[in-house]
Motif scaffolding. Structure first.
Motif, PDB file in Angstrom:
ATOM      1  N   PRO A 114       0.843  -1.200   0.000  1.00  0.00           N
ATOM      2  CA  PRO A 114       0.000   0.000   0.000  1.00  0.00           C
ATOM      3  C   PRO A 114       0.878   1.250   0.000  1.00  0.00           C
ATOM      4  CG  PRO A 114      -0.630  -1.546   1.758  1.00  0.00           C
ATOM      5  CD  PRO A 114       0.659  -2.025   1.194  1.00  0.00           C
ATOM      6  N   GLY A 115       0.298   2.359  -0.426  1.00  0.00           N
ATOM      7  CA  GLY A 115       1.061   3.605  -0.450  1.00  0.00           C
ATOM      8  C   GLY A 115       1.043   4.297   0.895  1.00  0.00           C
ATOM      9  N   ARG A 116       1.433   5.540   0.905  1.00  0.00           N
ATOM     10  CA  ARG A 116       1.456   6.273   2.172  1.00  0.00           C
ATOM     11  C   ARG A 116       0.080   6.773   2.561  1.00  0.00           C
ATOM     12  NH1 ARG A 116       6.087   7.681   4.815  1.00  0.00           N
ATOM     13  NH2 ARG A 116       4.847   9.102   6.062  1.00  0.00           N
ATOM     14  N   SER A 117      -0.773   7.013   1.578  1.00  0.00           N
ATOM     15  CA  SER A 117      -2.098   7.528   1.915  1.00  0.00           C
ATOM     16  C   SER A 117      -3.070   7.238   0.793  1.00  0.00           C
ATOM     17  CB  SER A 117      -2.035   9.029   2.170  1.00  0.00           C
ATOM     18  OG  SER A 117      -1.664   9.700   0.978  1.00  0.00           O
ATOM     19  N   ARG A 118      -4.320   7.470   1.080  1.00  0.00           N
ATOM     20  CA  ARG A 118      -5.351   7.287   0.092  1.00  0.00           C
ATOM     21  C   ARG A 118      -5.963   8.623  -0.255  1.00  0.00           C
ATOM     22  NH1 ARG A 118      -8.254   1.516   0.988  1.00  0.00           N
ATOM     23  NH2 ARG A 118      -6.178   0.674   0.663  1.00  0.00           N
ATOM     24  N   GLY A 119      -6.376   8.791  -1.460  1.00  0.00           N
ATOM     25  CA  GLY A 119      -7.010  10.045  -1.829  1.00  0.00           C
ATOM     26  C   GLY A 119      -8.141   9.780  -2.781  1.00  0.00           C
ATOM     27  N   PRO A 120      -8.912  10.809  -3.089  1.00  0.00           N
ATOM     28  CA  PRO A 120     -10.008  10.635  -4.029  1.00  0.00           C
ATOM     29  C   PRO A 120      -9.449  10.462  -5.446  1.00  0.00           C
ATOM     30  CG  PRO A 120      -9.801  12.939  -3.411  1.00  0.00           C
ATOM     31  CD  PRO A 120      -8.784  12.184  -2.615  1.00  0.00           C
ATOM     32  N   ALA A 121     -10.133   9.662  -6.246  1.00  0.00           N
ATOM     33  CA  ALA A 121      -9.730   9.495  -7.644  1.00  0.00           C
ATOM     34  C   ALA A 121     -10.075  10.770  -8.386  1.00  0.00           C
ATOM     35  CB  ALA A 121     -10.466   8.310  -8.262  1.00  0.00           C
ATOM     36  N   GLY A 122      -9.070  11.490  -8.845  1.00  0.00           N
ATOM     37  CA  GLY A 122      -9.331  12.747  -9.543  1.00  0.00           C
ATOM     38  C   GLY A 122      -9.135  12.598 -11.035  1.00  0.00           C
ATOM     39  N   THR A 123      -9.044  13.725 -11.709  1.00  0.00           N
ATOM     40  CA  THR A 123      -8.748  13.700 -13.138  1.00  0.00           C
ATOM     41  C   THR A 123      -7.269  13.377 -13.327  1.00  0.00           C
ATOM     42  OG1 THR A 123      -8.140  16.020 -13.115  1.00  0.00           O
ATOM     43  CG2 THR A 123     -10.451  15.517 -13.563  1.00  0.00           C
ATOM     44  N   ALA A 124      -6.909  13.115 -14.562  1.00  0.00           N
ATOM     45  CA  ALA A 124      -5.494  12.888 -14.885  1.00  0.00           C
ATOM     46  C   ALA A 124      -4.680  14.099 -14.440  1.00  0.00           C
ATOM     47  CB  ALA A 124      -5.333  12.655 -16.387  1.00  0.00           C
ATOM     48  N   ARG A 125      -5.217  15.272 -14.687  1.00  0.00           N
ATOM     49  CA  ARG A 125      -4.490  16.500 -14.318  1.00  0.00           C
ATOM     50  C   ARG A 125      -4.247  16.547 -12.814  1.00  0.00           C
ATOM     51  NH1 ARG A 125      -7.261  20.591 -17.401  1.00  0.00           N
ATOM     52  NH2 ARG A 125      -6.269  19.246 -18.955  1.00  0.00           N
ATOM     53  N   GLU A 126      -5.268  16.213 -12.043  1.00  0.00           N
ATOM     54  CA  GLU A 126      -5.126  16.250 -10.583  1.00  0.00           C
ATOM     55  C   GLU A 126      -4.138  15.196 -10.084  1.00  0.00           C
ATOM     56  OE1 GLU A 126      -9.687  17.914  -9.919  1.00  0.00           O
ATOM     57  OE2 GLU A 126      -9.230  15.773  -9.695  1.00  0.00           O
ATOM     58  N   LEU A 127      -4.242  14.008 -10.625  1.00  0.00           N
ATOM     59  CA  LEU A 127      -3.331  12.940 -10.188  1.00  0.00           C
ATOM     60  C   LEU A 127      -1.889  13.296 -10.525  1.00  0.00           C
ATOM     61  CD1 LEU A 127      -5.361   9.740 -11.193  1.00  0.00           C
ATOM     62  CD2 LEU A 127      -5.117  10.764  -8.921  1.00  0.00           C
ATOM     63  N   VAL A 128      -1.681  13.816 -11.736  1.00  0.00           N
ATOM     64  CA  VAL A 128      -0.324  14.191 -12.122  1.00  0.00           C
ATOM     65  C   VAL A 128       0.178  15.325 -11.236  1.00  0.00           C
ATOM     66  CG1 VAL A 128       0.996  15.346 -13.946  1.00  0.00           C
ATOM     67  CG2 VAL A 128      -0.394  13.337 -14.490  1.00  0.00           C
ATOM     68  N   ARG A 129      -0.710  16.229 -10.878  1.00  0.00           N
ATOM     69  CA  ARG A 129      -0.287  17.348 -10.029  1.00  0.00           C
ATOM     70  C   ARG A 129       0.194  16.851  -8.661  1.00  0.00           C
ATOM     71  NH1 ARG A 129      -0.169  22.625 -10.509  1.00  0.00           N
ATOM     72  NH2 ARG A 129      -1.064  22.400 -12.575  1.00  0.00           N
ATOM     73  N   VAL A 130      -0.517  15.898  -8.106  1.00  0.00           N
ATOM     74  CA  VAL A 130      -0.078  15.333  -6.827  1.00  0.00           C
ATOM     75  C   VAL A 130       1.345  14.771  -6.963  1.00  0.00           C
ATOM     76  CG1 VAL A 130      -0.453  13.456  -5.167  1.00  0.00           C
ATOM     77  CG2 VAL A 130      -2.406  14.777  -6.014  1.00  0.00           C
ATOM     78  N   ALA A 131       1.545  14.009  -8.028  1.00  0.00           N
ATOM     79  CA  ALA A 131       2.858  13.386  -8.232  1.00  0.00           C
ATOM     80  C   ALA A 131       3.929  14.454  -8.469  1.00  0.00           C
ATOM     81  CB  ALA A 131       2.797  12.411  -9.414  1.00  0.00           C
ATOM     82  N   MET A 132       3.637  15.407  -9.327  1.00  0.00           N
ATOM     83  CA  MET A 132       4.649  16.394  -9.700  1.00  0.00           C
ATOM     84  C   MET A 132       4.953  17.353  -8.548  1.00  0.00           C
ATOM     85  SD  MET A 132       5.615  15.462 -12.654  1.00  0.00           S
ATOM     86  CE  MET A 132       6.617  16.834 -13.229  1.00  0.00           C
ATOM     87  N   ASP A 133       3.930  17.695  -7.775  1.00  0.00           N
ATOM     88  CA  ASP A 133       4.178  18.544  -6.601  1.00  0.00           C
ATOM     89  C   ASP A 133       5.139  17.834  -5.649  1.00  0.00           C
ATOM     90  OD1 ASP A 133       2.618  20.615  -7.518  1.00  0.00           O
ATOM     91  OD2 ASP A 133       0.890  20.182  -6.223  1.00  0.00           O
ATOM     92  N   ALA A 134       4.947  16.538  -5.494  1.00  0.00           N
ATOM     93  CA  ALA A 134       5.824  15.784  -4.601  1.00  0.00           C
ATOM     94  C   ALA A 134       7.258  15.773  -5.138  1.00  0.00           C
ATOM     95  CB  ALA A 134       5.302  14.352  -4.431  1.00  0.00           C
TER      96      ALA A 134
END
Ligand SMILES: Nc1ncnc2c1ncn2[C@@H]1O[C@H](COP(=O)(O)OP(=O)(O)O)[C@@H](O)[C@H]1O
Ligand SMILES: Nc1ncnc2c1ncn2[C@@H]1O[C@H](COP(=O)(O)OP(=O)(O)O)[C@@H](O)[C@H]1O
Ligand SMILES: [Mg+2]
Ligand SMILES: [Mg+2]
Ligand SMILES: [Mg+2]
Ligand SMILES: [Mg+2]
Lengths: 210, 330, 330, 210
Positions: B221-241
């Motif tokens: 499992p990962g570190r946390s769970r989040g809501p399934a967003g758009t591709a843009r939102e998911l990529v933003r989470v990854a890129m912000d990190a």
């Protein structure tokens, strides 16, 4: 205790691990990668084959063969760690054909020290060390207190079981489970669980009955 | 669990049999469980050996060949290889210039490669190691086993492989591997868990509207769970990190990597978002790779790996490579 | 449904945006929805145009480049492209030597390419067509729309593309495409259905111990259901179907193709079984390809395509190719 | 009936298709590829835009624009087939600013003939032809029998609906559903279902009320 005693112990571990394979894997699925049961089952099956191919002459031989086979067949974290545990214990025993419970206890203490050195896990890091440390300590203590080997092995198994249970609330700091951070809390560590099986097997084989 | 397998215990052997049949340019030692370049070792060339649990295909065996690895040691599914395999591979590819072990930072991989390296030293083979730990989802602290090695492994294998092909000495090949690792960061997102043959069911359960953030490549499992967003939102989470850990600027090498069960069309959508994010932040995807490269069996999801390029790294990335899974240049 | 998308309606456009960003060697016309080789058209070379519904990536856009397609026309998910796209692509790649349309045999693809071909003729561009219908799961009779075009499409695109690159005239390029198609057969097996963004749920449901036999590449159910067997058993079903239709012997070209959601390790296991089956039947996998090439979104499963080789076909298969998804040769 | 009548009809089809989008897609999921609703919805939305960009002067114009837009925007099997249906009907109407119900009926008959020529589907092949054929026939018949246009359109819609329902037991011989062989039996053909919507829309728009 002679080489046959150790091979009995190994047989007993093999049986327990095979029986608990799914359970160990399920524990590992929760906070790891779902292979601990398969890893140990594969490893001990290989040990069985190695033992019948080259029956060991001394307890030390048997443990070195056990440890070496685990290192060569298991992989993952547990392979080198358990392998080192048994291999170091075997080396510490030297080549006496018979060893006393106290000698075995001292050897297992050495094995544990080697595991800690290799994996640099402290007690409380939520690993096999959390079960092995109290087990080995309880074994030394019981023998010092004059207990017979059966009783001393039982004390070791109980301590390992309690140590394993005590990993549940902990946050993992070593191994894969540490990636989960706080989410590792509330789960039993699979390596601690298998360590408890190993110590329980010692008690069962000393009891001569299952 | 439905899988295209014959038996849980023969998965790795059967797959290696298929790999051998499909790729005559490889030599597969089924007993020793090592995959070699058929044309190696080359005297004077540093040998490159990597390995790890199976289930991440094409990593590592798919990257054996000219310009990349000399040998790969596949372990059981998600289980690091054993020292014997690594020793066998290392001594076989040794061309007298030493051998580099490329090791993903997992306790099991580290311990088994360490034991093997000691045994190789006994046999007189000089071994250096690059430890890959690019995954920013794991905080590297006293309280973890350190960052995981994920997508940047491919970068290290390609770039160190190219330098070795040029005839560089072991220390330099190891140093460039370390540099690539230091300049690379990754972050992964899962839409579903994977199912290992041994477990027979998904390693975790996600609700229909949840994603797992900061996943590794072993179904953990990962570190946390989040809501399934758009591709843009998911990529933003990854890129912000990634950006928080290694500020992005200038030319970068980008891998948008599928976890094994995600269709390519979705990976291209993710890449479009990564590319836009980089441009917004003053960086460029000067080189890129989109596809399933460092996978986690049938997991659905993606990871993004970014390496801050230098001219040297770009040149080595562009250098010819001929492996089953990566090939370019003439 | 969880997917890495921004919106159901922008899936194809967003993916093409990513494709354009990732592959500078392609030119993507987002408005016209055509993917071109950036270096075409070449005067005197026959142009190759293919297309079809999206959701089969890398087919077709991933096969645009040197030695393969000059342009691809991606439709909406599982929906054939419209005539405008095809006309635009055909006229743009026309280098005076005519253009070959490679069309998978589906009513929608056939009708839209036919309409486009008529319009192109009006504009003075000579168009020939290869109709791909390799799927033995469908009986070609008065009672069906004929066999479907599946994995052999890749064979046709590669081999006709290589011949066009050699400067052969349109009639020859079309003839070799027809020959490849005539010598090729495919059969697919699904372990799970795919989920289209528009439908939002799997197009069919399978029990935990069932597989769908004789599937196409559009999430349509297959001809029948069977028990989930071992890799060996599943491959035998597929190969028996191929063998019954086109007895296998001598050198063959084999594609073990993932449907999009199946990990590579399982495809190699399947390939090992295909290879063994062929040897048992006096044939050889002289050339092979293992991977996700003609997919059906996130469907789990595989298909096997076999082409009976000739020396000419082998030479053209081996000829250099440089596309995003297929590249070899120097 | 003038151009406005035809654009009303088109608006009504657009509304019905949008409302039935999921249903049409579900029908297509069962025996096809789950895109029929999305295809038509996309197509008619594009038609609306085309109509407001270039308002047609005659009924024939309107139908040609409708057909051409479907051909250019829908793709799949239904795009060229429905496109041809309307485009041929529009061409048959020529450039009269007003057409009679009988003229429309004759034009739709021509459109259907073009669809059959293009797709070479016979009645009973489990396609849109199974709904369009009885619909057009019923329309011609009702008008011949002296029915008013509202009644005649209703008869056409009923015939289309019945023709669509009658596809359920059939085994498909054209289009994707034919790949299923016997497994296509027991399902309503999505194209036949959308044809029924198209004919029902004609009746609704002639009734001037929804
Ligand atoms: N550094 C370490 N020191 C001691 N024990 C460890 C360490 N890391 C992991 N372990 C033990 O190993 C167990 C996991 O073993 P296993 O699942 O077989 O290997 P892997 O984690 O490589 O998949 C953990 O549950 C833990 O008890
Ligand atoms: N040859 C044909 N003639 C007439 N109608 C057809 C033919 N083939 C398919 N159709 C109709 O088209 C419908 C499917 O349309 P659609 O789903 O939009 O396209 P596709 O099948 O390309 O996905 C079918 O339900 C059927 O009514
Ligand atoms: Mg584990
Ligand atoms: Mg493991
Ligand atoms: Mg379609
Ligand atoms: Mg459809």
């Amino acid at each position: 205790m002679d080489a046959a005693f150790i091979t009995d112990w190994i047989d007993e571990i093999t049986r327990l691990v095979a029986g608990e394979r799914e359970h160990l894997t399920a524990l590992d699925a929760a906070i790891g990668d779902a292979d601990h049961g398969a890893n140990l089952d594969r490893g001990f099956a290989a040990v069985r084959a190695a033992l019948s191919a080259r029956p060991p002459g001394t307890p030390g031989d048997a443990l070195v063969l056990l440890g070496g086979t685990l290192i060569r067949k298991v992989g993952g974290a547990s392979g080198p760690l358990y392998g080192t545990f048994f291999r170091q214990a075997g080396k510490s025993l030297g080549d006496s054909p018979e060893v006393s419970p106290a000698e075995l206890a001292a050897a297992l203490t050495d094995g544990l020290a080697a595991v800690r050195a290799l994996g640099s896990a402290e007690q409380g890091d939520k690993t096999m060390v959390d079960a092995l440390t109290p087990a080995v300590r309880a074994l030394e203590q019981a023998l010092q207190d004059g207990a017979g080997r059966r009783k001393a092995f039982d004390a070791a198994a109980r301590a390992a079981e309690e140590g394993a249970r005590a990993t549940v609330p902990l946050r993992a700091r070593k191994g894969r489970a540490s990636y989960l951070g706080e989410r590792s809390m509330g789960h039993l560590d699979p390596g601690a669980a298998s360590s408890a099986l190993i110590m329980r097997a010692l008690h069962i084989s000393a009891s001569g009955s299952r | 669990m439905k899988k295209i397998i014959n038996a849980v215990d023969t998965v790795v052997t059967d797959a290696l049999t298929g790999l051998a049949a499909a790729h005559r340019e490889l030599r597969v030692d089924l007993d020793a469980r090592v995959v070699y370049r058929a044309d190696g070792p080359r005297p004077g060339k540093v040998g490159l050996v990597s390995g790890g649990g199976s289930g991440h295909e094409p990593l590592h065996a798919g990257f054996v060949g000219y310009g990349m690895l000399d040998a790969a040691c596949p372990g059981e599914i998600f289980t690091s290889p054993v020292p014997d395999q690594i020793v066998e591979a290392t001594t076989a590819v040794s061309g007298g210039a030493g051998v580099l072990h490329i090791v993903k930072n997992y306790t099991g991989d580290v311990l088994n490669f360490e034991m093997a390296a000691e045994l190789c030293a006994d046999e007189g083979v000089e071994v250096a190691r690059v430890l890959v730990d690019d995954d920013v989802a794991v905080r590297d602290s006293l309280y973890t086993a350190g960052r995981r090695g994920t997508g940047a492994t491919l970068f290290v294998e390609k770039i160190a492989g190219a330098l070795a092909e040029e005839g560089a000495p072991l220390a330099e090949v190891a140093a460039i591997g370390d540099e690539v690792n230091a300049r690379s960061r990754s972050f992964g997102v899962a839409l579903s868990a994977c199912t290992t043959p041994a477990a027979g069911k998904p390693t975790f359960e996600l609700a229909g509207n949840e994603v797992e953030l900061g996943i590794g490549i072993h179904g953990e499992p990962g570190r946390s769970r989040g809501p399934a967003g758009t591709a843009r939102e998911l990529v933003r989470v990854a890129m912000d990190a990634l950006q928080a850990d290694l500020p992005l600027s200038g030319d970068t090498l980008v891998l948008v990597n599928g976890m094994g069960g995600t269709p390519l069309i979705e990976l291209y959508i993710a890449f479009a978002e990564v590319d836009a994010y980089l441009r917004e932040h003053g960086a460029t995807a000067a080189r890129s790779l989109v596809g399933n490269h460092v996978t986690s069996l049938d997991m659905q999801g993606f990871s993004v790996s970014v390496c801050a390029l230098t001219d040297d790294l770009t040149r080595l990335w562009d250098a010819p490579v001929r492996t089953p899974a990566l090939r370019w240049g003439h």
